[in-house]
Design a protein around this motif. Structure first.
Motif, PDB file in Angstrom:
ATOM      1  N   ARG A   1       8.993 -28.826  27.471  1.00  0.00           N
ATOM      2  CA  ARG A   1       8.119 -27.668  27.234  1.00  0.00           C
ATOM      3  C   ARG A   1       6.657 -28.086  27.206  1.00  0.00           C
ATOM      4  O   ARG A   1       5.780 -27.349  27.694  1.00  0.00           O
ATOM      5  CB  ARG A   1       8.513 -26.983  25.929  1.00  0.00           C
ATOM      6  N   THR A   2       6.368 -29.261  26.640  1.00  0.00           N
ATOM      7  CA  THR A   2       4.980 -29.738  26.632  1.00  0.00           C
ATOM      8  C   THR A   2       4.489 -30.003  28.049  1.00  0.00           C
ATOM      9  O   THR A   2       3.338 -29.671  28.396  1.00  0.00           O
ATOM     10  CB  THR A   2       4.872 -31.022  25.791  1.00  0.00           C
ATOM     11  N   ALA A   3       5.343 -30.599  28.904  1.00  0.00           N
ATOM     12  CA  ALA A   3       4.956 -30.848  30.295  1.00  0.00           C
ATOM     13  C   ALA A   3       4.722 -29.537  31.035  1.00  0.00           C
ATOM     14  O   ALA A   3       3.767 -29.419  31.819  1.00  0.00           O
ATOM     15  CB  ALA A   3       6.051 -31.666  30.991  1.00  0.00           C
ATOM     16  N   ALA A   4       5.570 -28.537  30.786  1.00  0.00           N
ATOM     17  CA  ALA A   4       5.383 -27.239  31.438  1.00  0.00           C
ATOM     18  C   ALA A   4       4.076 -26.602  31.002  1.00  0.00           C
ATOM     19  O   ALA A   4       3.337 -26.034  31.817  1.00  0.00           O
ATOM     20  CB  ALA A   4       6.561 -26.320  31.108  1.00  0.00           C
ATOM     21  N   TRP A   5       3.775 -26.695  29.691  1.00  0.00           N
ATOM     22  CA  TRP A   5       2.513 -26.117  29.213  1.00  0.00           C
ATOM     23  C   TRP A   5       1.310 -26.837  29.817  1.00  0.00           C
ATOM     24  O   TRP A   5       0.365 -26.185  30.276  1.00  0.00           O
ATOM     25  CB  TRP A   5       2.441 -26.206  27.685  1.00  0.00           C
ATOM     26  N   PHE A   6       1.319 -28.163  29.806  1.00  0.00           N
ATOM     27  CA  PHE A   6       0.178 -28.917  30.312  1.00  0.00           C
ATOM     28  C   PHE A   6      -0.055 -28.623  31.787  1.00  0.00           C
ATOM     29  O   PHE A   6      -1.206 -28.455  32.230  1.00  0.00           O
ATOM     30  CB  PHE A   6       0.441 -30.411  30.095  1.00  0.00           C
TER      31      PHE A   6
ATOM     32  N   LEU B   1       6.012 -22.606  24.359  1.00  0.00           N
ATOM     33  CA  LEU B   1       5.986 -23.947  24.941  1.00  0.00           C
ATOM     34  C   LEU B   1       5.473 -25.006  23.973  1.00  0.00           C
ATOM     35  O   LEU B   1       5.894 -26.164  24.041  1.00  0.00           O
ATOM     36  CB  LEU B   1       5.127 -23.940  26.209  1.00  0.00           C
ATOM     37  N   LEU B   2       4.557 -24.629  23.086  1.00  0.00           N
ATOM     38  CA  LEU B   2       4.003 -25.582  22.121  1.00  0.00           C
ATOM     39  C   LEU B   2       4.479 -25.315  20.701  1.00  0.00           C
ATOM     40  O   LEU B   2       4.057 -26.014  19.772  1.00  0.00           O
ATOM     41  CB  LEU B   2       2.471 -25.538  22.151  1.00  0.00           C
ATOM     42  N   GLY B   3       5.310 -24.293  20.514  1.00  0.00           N
ATOM     43  CA  GLY B   3       5.767 -23.935  19.187  1.00  0.00           C
ATOM     44  C   GLY B   3       6.788 -24.904  18.639  1.00  0.00           C
ATOM     45  O   GLY B   3       7.340 -25.745  19.358  1.00  0.00           O
ATOM     46  N   PRO B   4       7.041 -24.828  17.340  1.00  0.00           N
ATOM     47  CA  PRO B   4       8.017 -25.734  16.721  1.00  0.00           C
ATOM     48  C   PRO B   4       9.424 -25.451  17.212  1.00  0.00           C
ATOM     49  O   PRO B   4       9.782 -24.310  17.512  1.00  0.00           O
ATOM     50  CB  PRO B   4       7.875 -25.437  15.223  1.00  0.00           C
ATOM     51  N   SER B   5      10.221 -26.478  17.272  1.00  0.00           N
ATOM     52  CA  SER B   5      11.618 -26.330  17.660  1.00  0.00           C
ATOM     53  C   SER B   5      12.421 -25.815  16.481  1.00  0.00           C
ATOM     54  O   SER B   5      11.903 -25.642  15.363  1.00  0.00           O
ATOM     55  CB  SER B   5      12.173 -27.675  18.122  1.00  0.00           C
ATOM     56  N   ALA B   6      13.707 -25.565  16.714  1.00  0.00           N
ATOM     57  CA  ALA B   6      14.566 -25.092  15.626  1.00  0.00           C
ATOM     58  C   ALA B   6      14.634 -26.122  14.508  1.00  0.00           C
ATOM     59  O   ALA B   6      14.635 -25.777  13.317  1.00  0.00           O
ATOM     60  CB  ALA B   6      15.966 -24.800  16.173  1.00  0.00           C
ATOM     61  N   GLN B   7      14.655 -27.418  14.866  1.00  0.00           N
ATOM     62  CA  GLN B   7      14.679 -28.465  13.852  1.00  0.00           C
ATOM     63  C   GLN B   7      13.391 -28.480  13.036  1.00  0.00           C
ATOM     64  O   GLN B   7      13.414 -28.659  11.816  1.00  0.00           O
ATOM     65  CB  GLN B   7      14.897 -29.832  14.502  1.00  0.00           C
ATOM     66  N   ASP B   8      12.233 -28.264  13.728  1.00  0.00           N
ATOM     67  CA  ASP B   8      10.962 -28.220  13.014  1.00  0.00           C
ATOM     68  C   ASP B   8      10.912 -27.040  12.055  1.00  0.00           C
ATOM     69  O   ASP B   8      10.438 -27.160  10.918  1.00  0.00           O
ATOM     70  CB  ASP B   8       9.801 -28.132  14.006  1.00  0.00           C
ATOM     71  N   ARG B   9      11.379 -25.877  12.510  1.00  0.00           N
ATOM     72  CA  ARG B   9      11.371 -24.694  11.631  1.00  0.00           C
ATOM     73  C   ARG B   9      12.297 -24.893  10.437  1.00  0.00           C
ATOM     74  O   ARG B   9      11.981 -24.482   9.311  1.00  0.00           O
ATOM     75  CB  ARG B   9      11.767 -23.451  12.430  1.00  0.00           C
ATOM     76  N   LEU B  10      13.444 -25.529  10.673  1.00  0.00           N
ATOM     77  CA  LEU B  10      14.366 -25.790   9.573  1.00  0.00           C
ATOM     78  C   LEU B  10      13.751 -26.756   8.567  1.00  0.00           C
ATOM     79  O   LEU B  10      13.854 -26.554   7.347  1.00  0.00           O
ATOM     80  CB  LEU B  10      15.668 -26.363  10.119  1.00  0.00           C
TER      81      LEU B  10
END
Length: 420
Positions: free
Chosen positions: A105-110, A192-201
């Motif tokens: 997702r970071t590569a797609a955003w960049f 694309l730059l938002g937190p993943s499910a693990q980050d939100r948890l």
């Protein structure tokens, strides 16, 4: 006015700057692309051909996607989006990408940022001078007598008259393109730059842990300091009323006040230890039913109140956690009796072990003074929280002319009972 704000407002201008920064970041990759496109096409001047420039741009974007795997790419891009695109920081991840999905997702955003930024930056460099020429073409043609190298269509008078309109429309198209691309990036940034499910948890667990600590502090402060203030207030009031007639009682009340405040300072130090990174060495230990029940009853009786206590269990054989929470529950029950019972109303306290459960009952006569205070009721909620965290139950309310607090706490393993 709303349309003009959407095209030229402050937020749109900041997003435009964000796109131009993307175009600036894309330039090194475009230059690398020219070194590949030039030899392949056999052209010595890639920048002299617009199609070759586009080909160089297309070759450079995959290289940008590869270099976006650098760990600091996501934090830096998130910071730029937060400040320039106006995206809520809570919807962006500030940590480097770790998993394969986050890196993708970071590569797609960049790549998207540099691609749209390169297009908008190129338009920003080319369109304004061209639009200025179109706007001034009628005047310049009249002064110089030629078309300034413009297409033959401008030989016609109607074309010259419409050229300023075309210039203004081209500038509006540039602003619209920049606004649209900026809005597209702002909309796609959280995905694309938002937190993943693990980050939100992990964030939710951190907030829950912080809330648990705050609730624990609130319960400890309410039960320890609140009870002490209630007891000291009643003891001081009782001493004032018999100041001239019973000096001995006044001395006992003042000694009880001194003992209560000294002990409360120690308990407050223990509570504040929770704010530190773990309980600090030397901090006063939290009171327990086994060690401190007698003192609690003695201080409560210091104002002359009758407190009848029946302990049908051995507090010393209770688990430390259960003993500590049971002490706070008894303390809150006595504090409620002090605040809401009559001045000389008797209080009954019973502590017993029944069927592997510790049962605590505090009763006092039900008087008309028991009315909820504005913002009150935290003590009973704290008792319910303590009981629930230990897997027990708590009930409080009127029962046959008395106010009754009854709490049942499970005990780990058998806890032999008997009069103590």
């Amino acid at each position: 006015m709303r349309a003009a704000r959407s095209l030229f407002g402050r937020r749109t201008r900041l997003r435009w700057i964000h796109l131009i920064l993307g175009g600036a970041l894309a330039m090194p990759y475009v230059l690398v692309g020219t070194t590949i496109v030039g030899p392949v096409s056999g052209s010595a001047d890639v920048f002299g051909s617009f199609p070759l420039q586009l080909a160089s741009f297309a070759v450079g974007l995959p290289l940008a996607a590869v270099t976006s795997l650098f760990p600091l790419t996501r934090p830096l891009e998130s910071a730029a989006v937060r400040w320039l695109c106006g995206v809520d920081p809570d919807r962006l991840a500030g940590a480097p990408a770790r998993t394969r999905g986050e890196k993708g997702r970071t590569a797609a955003w960049f790549t998207l940022h540099l691609g749209l930024g390169g297009i908008v930056a190129g338009m920003t460099l080319a369109l304004p001078p061209f639009a200025a020429v179109l706007i001034l073409l009628p005047v310049l043609s009249a002064l110089r007598g030629d078309r300034l190298g413009m297409p033959e269509v401008f030989d016609h008078t109607w074309a010259l008259l419409l050229s300023p309109v075309a210039g203004v429309l081209s500038l509006a198209a540039l602003a619209g393109c920049a606004a649209g691309c900026g809005a597209l990036l702002a909309h796609g940034a959280p995905r694309l730059l938002g937190p993943s499910a693990q980050d939100r948890l992990a964030a939710a667990e951190a907030r829950a842990a912080d809330l648990a600590v705050r609730n624990r502090l609130a319960r400890e402060l309410h039960d320890s300091v609140g009870h002490a203030l209630s007891a000291v207030t009643l003891q001081a009031g009782a001493a004032r009323r018999v100041l001239d007639s019973d000096p001995e009682f006044v001395r006992e009340a003042l000694a009880a006040i001194e003992d209560t405040t000294r002990r409360t300072v120690g308990e407050l130090d223990a509570v504040l230890g929770v704010l530190r990174a773990g309980d600090a060495p030397g901090t006063a230990p939290a009171p327990t039913l086994a060690e401190d029940l007698d003192g609690l009853l003695r201080r409560t009786r210091a104002d002359g109140r009758r407190v009848r206590a029946t302990v049908a269990a051995d507090p010393g054989k209770l688990p430390v956690l259960v003993s500590r929470e049971a002490y706070r529950i008894v303390q809150e029950g006595l504090g409620n009796a002090l605040r809401h019972g009559g001045e000389r109303a008797a209080v009954d306290v019973r502590v017993a072990v029944t069927g592997g459960r510790l049962e605590i009952t505090v009763e006092n006569p039900l008087t008309g003074s028991r009315r909820p205070r504005p913002g009150g009721g935290h003590g009973l909620r704290g008792v319910a929280d303590r009981a629930r965290l230990l897997g027990g139950t708590a009930t409080a309310g009127p029962a046959g002319g008395t106010w009754r607090l009854h709490v049942r706490l499970p005990i780990e393993g058998p806890a032999p009972g008997g009069p103590a």
